[in-house]
Design a protein around this motif. Structure first.
Motif: not given
Ligand SMILES: [Cu+2]
Length: 151
Positions: A36-39, A75-78, A88-90, A112-114, A119-121
């Motif tokens: 979900g956070c990747c999306h 992290s979770c996606h590239t 990750g969530h750049v 990681g997943m901050v 996307g990680m709100e």
């Protein structure tokens, strides 16, 4: 790198370099279908004017390897844009800056997943402190941008 000289550099380069969103190159993203956070990160990129082509894959680690992302920055996606890896969530702001400055580097990562990164709100505006890391193939690491914690 000496921290002090680096901080000076950071201040000098932290001014936003405005690049028109129109004509921004496409970001190709590899993510797992259930992430979900990747999306939500993809949505963040699109809202900031990037074209995104997202591929659902069973495992993103082969893509990290392929695009030269070291495992300690995983992290979770590239993603990939103009030959740079985005792990990750750049935030879109640092991607625009990367494209404008064209540093000699492999890419950017938010390891990681901050919580509170794009996307990680969570509900509210809570954010953990994090760094956007610029990395190269020779083990070089630089803090490209720093985000402070927020309640
Ligand atoms: Cu994530």
């Amino acid at each position: 790198m000496k921290r002090r000289s680096f901080l000076g550099m950071l201040v000098a380069t932290a001014l936003p370099s405005m690049v028109g969103a129109a004509g921004a190159p496409t970001i190709t993203v590899y993510k797992t279908p259930t992430c979900g956070c990747c999306h939500d990160w993809v949505t963040h990129l699109q809202k900031n004017g990037f074209e995104v082509v997202a591929h659902d894959v069973p495992d993103t680690s082969p893509y990290r390897k392929k695009f030269g992302v070291p495992s300690e920055l995983a992290s979770c996606h590239t993603g990939v844009i103009n030959g740079y890896a985005l792990e990750g969530h750049v935030p879109a702001a640092e991607i625009r800056r990367l494209l404008a400055e064209k540093p000699k580097a492999r890419g950017l990562s938010v390891p990681g997943m901050v919580v509170g990164s794009p996307g990680m709100e969570t509900e509210g505006s809570r954010r953990d402190a994090y760094e956007v890391v610029l990395f190269d193939d020779a083990g070089g690491r630089k803090v490209y941008q720093r985000y402070a914690a927020r309640e």
